[in-house]
Design a protein around this motif. Structure first.
Motif, short mmCIF file in Angstrom:
data_model
loop_
_atom_site.label_atom_id
_atom_site.label_comp_id
_atom_site.label_asym_id
_atom_site.label_seq_id
_atom_site.Cartn_x
_atom_site.Cartn_y
_atom_site.Cartn_z
N THR A 80 0.85 -1.18 0.00
CA THR A 80 0.00 0.00 0.00
C THR A 80 0.89 1.24 0.00
N ALA A 81 0.28 2.41 -0.06
CA ALA A 81 1.04 3.66 -0.06
C ALA A 81 1.89 3.81 1.20
N ASP A 82 1.40 3.25 2.33
CA ASP A 82 2.18 3.34 3.57
C ASP A 82 2.97 2.05 3.84
N LYS A 83 3.24 1.30 2.79
CA LYS A 83 4.16 0.16 2.81
C LYS A 83 3.62 -1.09 3.53
N GLN A 84 2.32 -1.16 3.75
CA GLN A 84 1.77 -2.39 4.31
C GLN A 84 1.75 -3.47 3.21
N PRO A 85 2.17 -4.69 3.53
CA PRO A 85 2.22 -5.74 2.51
C PRO A 85 0.85 -6.30 2.18
N LEU A 86 0.63 -6.55 0.91
CA LEU A 86 -0.59 -7.18 0.42
C LEU A 86 -0.18 -8.34 -0.49
N PRO A 87 -1.01 -9.38 -0.58
CA PRO A 87 -0.63 -10.53 -1.40
C PRO A 87 -0.83 -10.32 -2.89
N ASP A 88 -0.26 -11.20 -3.66
CA ASP A 88 -0.46 -11.26 -5.10
C ASP A 88 -1.90 -11.72 -5.35
N ALA A 89 -2.67 -10.91 -6.05
CA ALA A 89 -4.09 -11.23 -6.24
C ALA A 89 -4.31 -12.50 -7.05
N LYS A 90 -3.35 -12.87 -7.88
CA LYS A 90 -3.49 -14.09 -8.67
C LYS A 90 -3.20 -15.33 -7.83
N CYS A 91 -2.20 -15.24 -6.97
CA CYS A 91 -1.84 -16.38 -6.12
C CYS A 91 -2.77 -16.51 -4.92
N THR A 92 -3.15 -15.36 -4.36
CA THR A 92 -3.91 -15.35 -3.11
C THR A 92 -5.12 -14.42 -3.24
N PRO A 93 -6.17 -14.86 -3.95
CA PRO A 93 -7.36 -14.02 -4.09
C PRO A 93 -8.30 -14.10 -2.90
N ASP A 212 -8.14 -5.13 0.19
CA ASP A 212 -7.12 -4.32 0.88
C ASP A 212 -7.61 -4.08 2.30
N TRP A 213 -6.99 -4.73 3.25
CA TRP A 213 -7.46 -4.62 4.64
C TRP A 213 -7.32 -3.19 5.17
N THR A 214 -6.39 -2.42 4.61
CA THR A 214 -6.16 -1.06 5.12
C THR A 214 -7.30 -0.11 4.76
N THR A 215 -8.08 -0.45 3.75
CA THR A 215 -9.19 0.41 3.33
C THR A 215 -10.55 -0.22 3.59
N ALA A 216 -10.57 -1.43 4.14
CA ALA A 216 -11.82 -2.18 4.29
C ALA A 216 -12.88 -1.43 5.09
N GLU A 217 -12.49 -0.87 6.22
CA GLU A 217 -13.47 -0.18 7.06
C GLU A 217 -14.04 1.05 6.37
N ALA A 218 -13.18 1.78 5.68
CA ALA A 218 -13.66 2.97 4.97
C ALA A 218 -14.62 2.58 3.84
N VAL A 219 -14.28 1.53 3.12
CA VAL A 219 -15.14 1.07 2.03
C VAL A 219 -16.51 0.65 2.53
N LEU A 220 -16.53 0.06 3.72
CA LEU A 220 -17.80 -0.41 4.30
C LEU A 220 -18.52 0.66 5.11
N GLY A 221 -17.95 1.85 5.17
CA GLY A 221 -18.57 2.93 5.93
C GLY A 221 -18.48 2.77 7.43
#
Length: 224
Positions: A80-93, A212-221
């Motif tokens: 993410t922009a603040d360097k939190q790691p996220l998985p490869d969407a193809k390997c780990t959807p 993206d767990w870092t934006t999940a709460e915002a996306v869900l309001g």
């Protein structure tokens, strides 16, 4: 013209007309080039979750077996922009637990102790973790990386589907040797509480955390 010659001429004209009609039918047939494949079935609907975005896993098993992982070096960590790691969407959807639905919340993830009863044993996940580290070309200490359910068990993630597990590198600011310290866990806890209290939808929460767990709460309001 002799009768025999006239008959021969008529027969020849009939053959030519038939051939022309046959060619015309081939040229004017809709999608003639791809018609051989037009009826081929698409991906099985059973492999996708609600909305077709997240695969559905096999669910809890009476006995777990070590699952094969993606080939070494085939997966790549995103950030993410603040360097939190996220998985490869193809390997780990991500992959969901078919036992967890909107109709079964009270007897599954909203029931105390549910996730403990479906979690794979360490002797299974430790071997998977080592193989998955190779998949992601992770060379840091495995002690500091979490073998993480992308969609956590408490959010209805599948317990041992390889599409839902990955070796998550430490977050920024992690102290080497301190073991996993994943800020994603806090978000997961909040999302579970929101699901069980009716503040958000199960499927939407699963999709948000998988993206993206870092934006999940915002996306869900739900962002405080």
């Amino acid at each position: 013209m002799p009768i025999s010659a006239r008959r021969a001429a008529i027969a020849a004209l009939t053959v030519v007309a038939t051939a022309v009609a046959g060619c015309s039918s081939v040229r004017t047939h809709p999608d003639a080039k791809g018609s051989a494949h037009s009826g081929a079935p698409g991906p099985s609907s059973s492999s996708s979750g609600p909305g077709g975005s997240i695969p559905v896993g096999p669910g809890p098993q009476p006995a777990y077996t070590v699952q094969p992982q993606p080939s070494p070096g085939s997966c790549h960590v995103r950030h993410t922009a603040d360097k939190q790691p996220l998985p490869d969407a193809k390997c780990t959807p991500g992959a969901t637990n078919p036992k967890v639905t909107a109709a079964t919340l009270k007897t599954t993830i909203c029931r105390s102790g549910y996730t403990k009863g479906i979690r794979p044993p360490v002797n299974i996940t430790s071997r998977e973790k080592k193989a998955n580290a190779a998949s992601y070309a992770y060379t840091g200490p495995l002690h500091d990386a979490e073998y993480d359910h992308l969609i956590s068990l408490q959010l209805g993630g599948d317990p041992n589907d390889p599409r839902n597990l990955w070796v998550e590198p430490p977050s920024p600011g992690h102290r080497p040797g301190a073991g996993p310290n994943n800020p994603k866990d806090v978000v997961e806890n909040r999302l579970k509480a929101a699901i069980c209290s009716g503040k958000t939808d199960l499927t939407k929460a699963q999709e948000a955390i998988a993206h993206d767990w870092t934006t999940a709460e915002a996306v869900l309001g739900l962002k405080q």
